[in-house]
Write an enzyme that holds these catalytic residues in place. Structure first.
Site, PDB file in Angstrom:
ATOM      1  N   SER A 186       0.872  -1.188   0.000  1.00 22.15           N
ATOM      2  CA  SER A 186       0.000   0.000   0.000  1.00 22.15           C
ATOM      3  C   SER A 186       0.901   1.226   0.000  1.00 22.15           C
ATOM      4  O   SER A 186       2.098   1.129   0.307  1.00 22.15           O
ATOM      5  CB  SER A 186      -0.859  -0.025   1.268  1.00 22.15           C
ATOM      6  OG  SER A 186      -1.367   1.251   1.560  1.00 22.15           O
TER       7      SER A 186
ATOM      8  N   TYR B 257      -2.648  -0.948  10.201  1.00 21.57           N
ATOM      9  CA  TYR B 257      -2.615  -1.211   8.749  1.00 21.57           C
ATOM     10  C   TYR B 257      -1.214  -0.917   8.202  1.00 21.57           C
ATOM     11  O   TYR B 257      -0.635  -1.717   7.460  1.00 21.57           O
ATOM     12  CB  TYR B 257      -3.668  -0.336   8.063  1.00 21.57           C
ATOM     13  CG  TYR B 257      -3.793  -0.536   6.570  1.00 21.57           C
ATOM     14  CD1 TYR B 257      -4.541  -1.586   6.043  1.00 21.57           C
ATOM     15  CD2 TYR B 257      -3.174   0.345   5.680  1.00 21.57           C
ATOM     16  CE1 TYR B 257      -4.672  -1.761   4.673  1.00 21.57           C
ATOM     17  CE2 TYR B 257      -3.294   0.178   4.312  1.00 21.57           C
ATOM     18  CZ  TYR B 257      -4.047  -0.875   3.805  1.00 21.57           C
ATOM     19  OH  TYR B 257      -4.169  -1.042   2.444  1.00 21.57           O
TER      20      TYR B 257
HETATM   21  N1  LIG Z   1      -8.086   0.096  -2.970  1.00 23.10           N
HETATM   22  C1  LIG Z   1      -6.949   0.737  -2.772  1.00 23.10           C
HETATM   23  O1  LIG Z   1      -6.772   1.909  -3.150  1.00 23.10           O
HETATM   24  C2  LIG Z   1      -5.814   0.079  -2.073  1.00 23.10           C
HETATM   25  C3  LIG Z   1      -4.736   0.881  -1.678  1.00 23.10           C
HETATM   26  C4  LIG Z   1      -3.651   0.290  -1.066  1.00 23.10           C
HETATM   27  C5  LIG Z   1      -3.645  -1.076  -0.855  1.00 23.10           C
HETATM   28  N2  LIG Z   1      -4.713  -1.826  -1.227  1.00 23.10           N
HETATM   29  C6  LIG Z   1      -4.654  -3.255  -0.970  1.00 23.10           C
HETATM   30  O2  LIG Z   1      -5.179  -3.976  -2.059  1.00 23.10           O
HETATM   31  C7  LIG Z   1      -5.805  -5.175  -1.575  1.00 23.10           C
HETATM   32  C8  LIG Z   1      -7.234  -5.271  -2.070  1.00 23.10           C
HETATM   33  O3  LIG Z   1      -7.932  -4.122  -1.637  1.00 23.10           O
HETATM   34  P1  LIG Z   1      -9.414  -3.738  -2.117  1.00 23.10           P
HETATM   35  O4  LIG Z   1      -9.440  -2.265  -2.196  1.00 23.10           O
HETATM   36  O5  LIG Z   1      -9.793  -4.567  -3.288  1.00 23.10           O
HETATM   37  O6  LIG Z   1     -10.220  -4.182  -0.803  1.00 23.10           O
HETATM   38  P2  LIG Z   1     -11.736  -4.701  -0.614  1.00 23.10           P
HETATM   39  O7  LIG Z   1     -12.073  -4.420   0.804  1.00 23.10           O
HETATM   40  O8  LIG Z   1     -12.605  -4.144  -1.666  1.00 23.10           O
HETATM   41  O9  LIG Z   1     -11.607  -6.279  -0.840  1.00 23.10           O
HETATM   42  C9  LIG Z   1     -10.949  -7.091   0.106  1.00 23.10           C
HETATM   43  C10 LIG Z   1     -11.506  -8.499   0.035  1.00 23.10           C
HETATM   44  O10 LIG Z   1     -10.824  -9.301   1.009  1.00 23.10           O
HETATM   45  C11 LIG Z   1     -11.797 -10.115   1.669  1.00 23.10           C
HETATM   46  N3  LIG Z   1     -11.309 -10.506   3.002  1.00 23.10           N
HETATM   47  C12 LIG Z   1     -11.271  -9.741   4.119  1.00 23.10           C
HETATM   48  N4  LIG Z   1     -10.836 -10.458   5.160  1.00 23.10           N
HETATM   49  C13 LIG Z   1     -10.579 -11.715   4.703  1.00 23.10           C
HETATM   50  C14 LIG Z   1     -10.131 -12.910   5.317  1.00 23.10           C
HETATM   51  N5  LIG Z   1      -9.846 -12.968   6.629  1.00 23.10           N
HETATM   52  N6  LIG Z   1      -9.987 -14.018   4.541  1.00 23.10           N
HETATM   53  C15 LIG Z   1     -10.287 -13.972   3.218  1.00 23.10           C
HETATM   54  N7  LIG Z   1     -10.745 -12.876   2.589  1.00 23.10           N
HETATM   55  C16 LIG Z   1     -10.887 -11.753   3.327  1.00 23.10           C
HETATM   56  C17 LIG Z   1     -13.038  -9.229   1.739  1.00 23.10           C
HETATM   57  O11 LIG Z   1     -14.204  -9.963   2.009  1.00 23.10           O
HETATM   58  C18 LIG Z   1     -13.013  -8.580   0.359  1.00 23.10           C
HETATM   59  O12 LIG Z   1     -13.670  -9.360  -0.605  1.00 23.10           O
HETATM   60  C19 LIG Z   1      -5.657  -5.125  -0.046  1.00 23.10           C
HETATM   61  O13 LIG Z   1      -4.499  -5.827   0.339  1.00 23.10           O
HETATM   62  C20 LIG Z   1      -5.475  -3.655   0.238  1.00 23.10           C
HETATM   63  O14 LIG Z   1      -4.801  -3.402   1.449  1.00 23.10           O
HETATM   64  C21 LIG Z   1      -5.800  -1.281  -1.813  1.00 23.10           C
END
Ligand SMILES: NC(=O)c1ccc[n+]([C@@H]2O[C@H](COP(=O)([O-])OP(=O)(O)OC[C@H]3O[C@@H](n4cnc5c(N)ncnc54)[C@H](O)[C@@H]3O)[C@@H](O)[C@H]2O)c1
Length: 258
Positions: free
Chosen positions: A145, A158
């Site tokens: 991230s 986080y």
């Molecule tokens: N969206 C962004 O801008 C952004 C920025 C930095 C990092 N990230 C990283 O990208 C990745 C995906 O993020 P996103 O935005 O798609 O998030 P999101 O919240 O939309 O999706 C996350 C998914 O993980 C699942 N999940 C949560 N806990 C779980 C568990 N214990 N076991 C299995 N599945 C589980 C949730 O149900 C969900 O479907 C994450 O690692 C996040 O930290 C995203």
């Protein structure tokens, strides 16, 4: 097309957002995809959508923070598809209004975020890499991230997990290269998903204009823009790349603070 044919991939948290876009891209490239998702409804919907599009995909309900659940995921993957070539550690949580500065952070919240975001990578790699080695090698993709590389207020748990993910990517790349396992990390920021909506865009105290719109590309990213990079890292096109920490954030984290 077919850059991942004959490969089996596990994508954690593939029920929505970046993980779902990754699963869609992987099946388009010919991979068999295991959707390792905790949310039953999201997992089933993702499986149905991927199959309706002609892909080979199976939902295996998984809590990535739980050892028994991860071990069952690996066993089921081997039973279904005979091996594993790509492990995409994508699942995480951002606990808005629960996460915070260390002095205000409940110990239980700290433990929960570390379990889901970091212990999960340890578990998936601990039980997934032996299967990958047995399958002839492959690619691990971890997810960092902007918090991996810059201080962001109000989310110390986080941030700790995302910094550790980068460090663990480097050490695993060194450790497992000789066994044919490449380990890389994508660090996104500002991707239009539910996580960003809940953590930033819907939070009146969050200065979205400052954080996202000042970025060189001046917009939020789409989950598909991360999925494209994940396909590259999963495929043989990146065969000489390991230990890479790749920014995919529209330039957010290189923008000078003024
Ligand atoms: N969206 C962004 O801008 C952004 C920025 C930095 C990092 N990230 C990283 O990208 C990745 C995906 O993020 P996103 O935005 O798609 O998030 P999101 O919240 O939309 O999706 C996350 C998914 O993980 C699942 N999940 C949560 N806990 C779980 C568990 N214990 N076991 C299995 N599945 C589980 C949730 O149900 C969900 O479907 C994450 O690692 C996040 O930290 C995203």
């Amino acid at each position: 097309m077919n850059r991942l044919s004959s490969k089996t991939a596990i994508i954690t948290g593939a029920g929505r957002g970046i993980g779902l876009a990754g699963a869609q891209a992987f099946v388009r490239e010919g991979a068999k995809v295991v959707i390792a998702e905790i949310n039953e409804d999201l997992g089933r919907q993702a499986e149905a959508a991927l199959r309706a599009a002609g892909g080979e995909a199976t939902f295996v309900r998984t809590d990535v923070s739980d050892s028994a659940s991860v071990q069952a995921l690996m066993a089921r993957t081997e039973q279904l598809y005979g091996g594993l070539h790509i492990l995409y550690n994508n699942a995480s949580v951002f606990l808005n209004r629960q996460d915070g500065p260390v002095t205000e952070l409940a110990e239980a919240t700290w433990a929960r975020v570390l379990a889901i975001n970091l212990h999960s990578i340890f578990l998936c790699c601990k039980y997934g890499i032996p299967l990958m080695v047995k399958s002839g090698g492959g690619a691990v993709i971890n997810t960092g991230s902007s918090a991996s590389v810059m201080g962001i207020p109000g989310c110390d748990a986080y941030t700790a997990t995302k910094g550790a993910t980068v460090a663990l990517t480097r050490s695993m790349a060194v450790e497992y290269g000789k066994q044919g396992i490449r380990v890389n990390c994508i660090y996104p920021a500002g991707i239009a998903t539910e996580m960003v909506k809940a953590s930033s865009l819907d939070d009146p105290s969050f200065d979205a204009a400052y954080f996202f719109r000042r970025a060189p590309l001046g917009r939020l990213g789409e989950p598909e823009e991360i999925a494209n990079l994940a396909v590259f890292l999963a495929s043989d096109e990146s065969s000489y790349i390991t230990g890479a920490i790749l920014r995919a954030d529209g330039g957010t984290t290189v923008t000078p603070i003024s």
